[in-house]
Design a protein around this motif. Structure first.
Motif, PDB file in Angstrom:
ATOM      1  N   PHE A 101     -14.911  22.810 -12.568  1.00  0.00           N
ATOM      2  CA  PHE A 101     -14.037  22.612 -11.421  1.00  0.00           C
ATOM      3  C   PHE A 101     -14.777  22.818 -10.100  1.00  0.00           C
ATOM      4  O   PHE A 101     -14.438  22.206  -9.094  1.00  0.00           O
ATOM      5  CB  PHE A 101     -12.854  23.580 -11.503  1.00  0.00           C
ATOM      6  CG  PHE A 101     -11.891  23.261 -12.616  1.00  0.00           C
ATOM      7  CD1 PHE A 101     -10.686  22.624 -12.356  1.00  0.00           C
ATOM      8  CD2 PHE A 101     -12.197  23.576 -13.934  1.00  0.00           C
ATOM      9  CE1 PHE A 101      -9.803  22.319 -13.375  1.00  0.00           C
ATOM     10  CE2 PHE A 101     -11.314  23.275 -14.963  1.00  0.00           C
ATOM     11  CZ  PHE A 101     -10.116  22.646 -14.688  1.00  0.00           C
ATOM     12  N   GLN A 102     -15.787  23.669 -10.114  1.00  0.00           N
ATOM     13  CA  GLN A 102     -16.533  23.950  -8.885  1.00  0.00           C
ATOM     14  C   GLN A 102     -17.454  22.799  -8.496  1.00  0.00           C
ATOM     15  O   GLN A 102     -17.603  22.491  -7.315  1.00  0.00           O
ATOM     16  CB  GLN A 102     -17.362  25.225  -9.050  1.00  0.00           C
ATOM     17  CG  GLN A 102     -16.536  26.496  -9.108  1.00  0.00           C
ATOM     18  CD  GLN A 102     -17.399  27.702  -9.419  1.00  0.00           C
ATOM     19  OE1 GLN A 102     -17.803  27.935 -10.556  1.00  0.00           O
ATOM     20  NE2 GLN A 102     -17.703  28.479  -8.396  1.00  0.00           N
ATOM     21  N   ASP A 103     -18.085  22.186  -9.467  1.00  0.00           N
ATOM     22  CA  ASP A 103     -19.033  21.095  -9.225  1.00  0.00           C
ATOM     23  C   ASP A 103     -18.264  19.780  -9.260  1.00  0.00           C
ATOM     24  O   ASP A 103     -17.743  19.369 -10.307  1.00  0.00           O
ATOM     25  CB  ASP A 103     -20.125  21.114 -10.294  1.00  0.00           C
ATOM     26  CG  ASP A 103     -21.242  20.116 -10.005  1.00  0.00           C
ATOM     27  OD1 ASP A 103     -20.927  18.944  -9.707  1.00  0.00           O
ATOM     28  OD2 ASP A 103     -22.417  20.502 -10.078  1.00  0.00           O
ATOM     29  N   LYS A 104     -18.197  19.094  -8.130  1.00  0.00           N
ATOM     30  CA  LYS A 104     -17.385  17.883  -8.028  1.00  0.00           C
ATOM     31  C   LYS A 104     -17.911  16.745  -8.908  1.00  0.00           C
ATOM     32  O   LYS A 104     -17.129  15.914  -9.377  1.00  0.00           O
ATOM     33  CB  LYS A 104     -17.285  17.444  -6.560  1.00  0.00           C
ATOM     34  CG  LYS A 104     -16.454  18.391  -5.697  1.00  0.00           C
ATOM     35  CD  LYS A 104     -16.416  17.942  -4.245  1.00  0.00           C
ATOM     36  CE  LYS A 104     -15.429  18.771  -3.436  1.00  0.00           C
ATOM     37  NZ  LYS A 104     -15.725  20.213  -3.457  1.00  0.00           N
ATOM     38  N   GLY A 138     -16.186  -1.426   0.855  1.00  0.00           N
ATOM     39  CA  GLY A 138     -16.016  -1.465   2.312  1.00  0.00           C
ATOM     40  C   GLY A 138     -16.097  -0.113   2.969  1.00  0.00           C
ATOM     41  O   GLY A 138     -16.872   0.102   3.903  1.00  0.00           O
ATOM     42  N   THR A 139     -15.312   0.834   2.500  1.00  0.00           N
ATOM     43  CA  THR A 139     -15.334   2.216   2.991  1.00  0.00           C
ATOM     44  C   THR A 139     -15.462   3.137   1.789  1.00  0.00           C
ATOM     45  O   THR A 139     -14.844   2.903   0.748  1.00  0.00           O
ATOM     46  CB  THR A 139     -14.054   2.551   3.765  1.00  0.00           C
ATOM     47  OG1 THR A 139     -13.941   1.676   4.893  1.00  0.00           O
ATOM     48  CG2 THR A 139     -14.083   3.990   4.262  1.00  0.00           C
ATOM     49  N   ILE A 140     -16.281   4.176   1.929  1.00  0.00           N
ATOM     50  CA  ILE A 140     -16.487   5.125   0.840  1.00  0.00           C
ATOM     51  C   ILE A 140     -16.315   6.553   1.358  1.00  0.00           C
ATOM     52  O   ILE A 140     -16.379   6.815   2.564  1.00  0.00           O
ATOM     53  CB  ILE A 140     -17.888   4.996   0.217  1.00  0.00           C
ATOM     54  CG1 ILE A 140     -18.972   5.235   1.288  1.00  0.00           C
ATOM     55  CG2 ILE A 140     -18.056   3.634  -0.459  1.00  0.00           C
ATOM     56  CD1 ILE A 140     -20.387   5.373   0.727  1.00  0.00           C
ATOM     57  N   VAL A 141     -16.088   7.454   0.416  1.00  0.00           N
ATOM     58  CA  VAL A 141     -16.078   8.881   0.704  1.00  0.00           C
ATOM     59  C   VAL A 141     -17.228   9.511  -0.068  1.00  0.00           C
ATOM     60  O   VAL A 141     -17.408   9.237  -1.258  1.00  0.00           O
ATOM     61  CB  VAL A 141     -14.740   9.528   0.281  1.00  0.00           C
ATOM     62  CG1 VAL A 141     -14.831  11.049   0.361  1.00  0.00           C
ATOM     63  CG2 VAL A 141     -13.611   9.022   1.159  1.00  0.00           C
ATOM     64  N   THR A 142     -18.016  10.333   0.613  1.00  0.00           N
ATOM     65  CA  THR A 142     -19.082  11.059  -0.070  1.00  0.00           C
ATOM     66  C   THR A 142     -18.749  12.544  -0.075  1.00  0.00           C
ATOM     67  O   THR A 142     -18.082  13.047   0.826  1.00  0.00           O
ATOM     68  CB  THR A 142     -20.456  10.854   0.610  1.00  0.00           C
ATOM     69  OG1 THR A 142     -20.440  11.473   1.917  1.00  0.00           O
ATOM     70  CG2 THR A 142     -20.779   9.384   0.744  1.00  0.00           C
ATOM     71  N   LYS A 143     -19.223  13.224  -1.113  1.00  0.00           N
ATOM     72  CA  LYS A 143     -18.933  14.647  -1.265  1.00  0.00           C
ATOM     73  C   LYS A 143     -20.178  15.401  -1.699  1.00  0.00           C
ATOM     74  O   LYS A 143     -20.955  14.916  -2.528  1.00  0.00           O
ATOM     75  CB  LYS A 143     -17.834  14.866  -2.311  1.00  0.00           C
ATOM     76  CG  LYS A 143     -16.505  14.202  -1.977  1.00  0.00           C
ATOM     77  CD  LYS A 143     -15.481  14.427  -3.090  1.00  0.00           C
ATOM     78  CE  LYS A 143     -14.146  13.775  -2.764  1.00  0.00           C
ATOM     79  NZ  LYS A 143     -13.143  13.983  -3.845  1.00  0.00           N
ATOM     80  N   GLU A 309      -8.828  16.606  -7.138  1.00  0.00           N
ATOM     81  CA  GLU A 309      -9.618  17.719  -7.645  1.00  0.00           C
ATOM     82  C   GLU A 309      -8.697  18.791  -8.215  1.00  0.00           C
ATOM     83  O   GLU A 309      -7.481  18.771  -7.999  1.00  0.00           O
ATOM     84  CB  GLU A 309     -10.514  18.316  -6.560  1.00  0.00           C
ATOM     85  CG  GLU A 309      -9.778  18.955  -5.397  1.00  0.00           C
ATOM     86  CD  GLU A 309     -10.726  19.500  -4.341  1.00  0.00           C
ATOM     87  OE1 GLU A 309     -11.910  19.139  -4.367  1.00  0.00           O
ATOM     88  OE2 GLU A 309     -10.277  20.300  -3.514  1.00  0.00           O
ATOM     89  N   GLY A 310      -9.297  19.726  -8.938  1.00  0.00           N
ATOM     90  CA  GLY A 310      -8.582  20.892  -9.428  1.00  0.00           C
ATOM     91  C   GLY A 310      -9.282  22.128  -8.926  1.00  0.00           C
ATOM     92  O   GLY A 310     -10.514  22.208  -8.942  1.00  0.00           O
TER      93      GLY A 310
END
Length: 340
Positions: A101-104, A138-143, A309-310
């Protein structure tokens, strides 16, 4: 179910850690803030805050957020607090499985079937794959793999990227190793804040057979990549039918009867597909049964709920009496489900 008493050793360790980190100036400022808000004498509030923290497991911010200064003891006892929530996490979330859960990145791998969106990992030598993925969406989310409260989350538009090798190198350098497709939220959520994906926090406990939903909070953003308070977001509690119980609020003293940008009346919000959300939570809670107490972040899309996420350290979302008029919290539900 039988009582599952919380270990005194965990409580003492938590209190000792808090005592070592206590910021006296911050506590005094919280007491002054509470005094101004509720017309109370500051020294009396400060003494009550310290006594509540030491003997009633009430965090300083809990005291402020949930208006303990205007509640009697019986009302206070109905509120879930962060110290108690921490004990539940320590007892019911097995240490060997918390990393999932900690590591995405690990989380996306384990819960891939419930994400219902494309994702990929940034690695050395895959700049072309990053380019293909970003252009496709087109659009992305990075983590960043490890982060909390929305930190380490970024949003990029393909049209703004000129040099893909440089973009790829930057992601590696900054540790933004997870890329996800942007979630398309349900129109009822977009009507409140279209610029942010607005998540629903469902705090739940899986007892090995049944998933118990303990509390539901709806978070709203302000157009940023995240709806967390660090990005200007706020929340309202929902009832079992998915209806807002009152206006929105945050931990910075802001109350939002209407969304500041869209003008949507928060107390009129109804979460769509609430029955599907509950079924979905039951499904995801069974994937890693060794982590029983989780705060699940979910987004309702036009096609149903998806998982963001959890959080094995579930945190606490509660009613704010001065805003909602409701002077009781969710702790009885926790007790009934968990038996502590």
């Amino acid at each position: 179910m039988p009582s599952q008493g919380l270990a005194l050793s965990n409580r003492l360790r938590y209190l000792a850690a808090r005592a070592r980190r206590i910021d006296v100036g911050s506590v005094i400022e919280r007491a002054r803030e509470t005094s101004r808000d509720h017309g109370k004498w500051t020294p009396a509030v400060l003494a009550d805050m310290l006594w509540s923290a030491g003997f009633r497991q009430v965090g300083f911010q809990d005291y402020v957020d949930y208006d303990f200064a205007i509640l009697n003891r019986a009302e206070r006892d109905t509120y879930m607090t962060h110290p108690v929530s921490n004990e539940l996490s320590q007892k019911f979330d097995h240490p060997d499985y918390r990393l999932l859960f900690q590591d995405k990145v690990e989380f996306d791998r384990v819960f891939s079937d419930f994400l219902r969106r494309d994702w990929m990992v940034v690695e050395r030598g895959n700049a072309e794959a990053v380019k293909t993925f970003t252009l496709a969406h087109g659009t992305i989310v990075t983590k960043e793999p490890v982060g909390q409260a929305g930190t380490g989350v970024h949003r990029y538009h393909a049209a703004d990227i000129q040099d893909w090798n440089d973009f790829h190198a930057g992601l590696l350098q900054r540790g933004e190793l997870l890329i996800e497709e942007v979630i398309r939220q349900h129109a009822d959520l977009a009507a409140v804040c279209p610029g942010t994906v607005n998540t629903t926090r469902v705090t739940a406990f899986f007892d090995g057979e049944k998933t118990h939903i303990l509390a539901i909070a709806q978070k709203f953003g302000r157009g940023a990549v995240s709806d967390q308070m660090t990005f200007g977001g706020f929340y309202t509690m929902l009832d079992d039918g998915g209806r807002a119980v009152g206006p929105g609020y945050d931990s910075h003293g802001h109350v939002h009867r209407q969304h500041p940008d869209s003008g949507a009346v928060i107390a009129e919000f109804q979460l769509p597909m609430i029955d599907e959300v509950k079924t979905f939570v039951d499904q995801v809670a069974r994937v890693v049964p060794q982590v029983q107490y989780v705060g699940w972040d979910i987004v309702v899309t036009p096609d149903g709920p998806v998982l963001v996420e959890g959080n094995w350290g579930a945190g606490v979302y509660e009613n704010k009496p001065s805003v909602t008029g409701i002077r009781t919290g969710h702790k009885p539900r926790y007790r009934a489900a968990i038996g502590f």
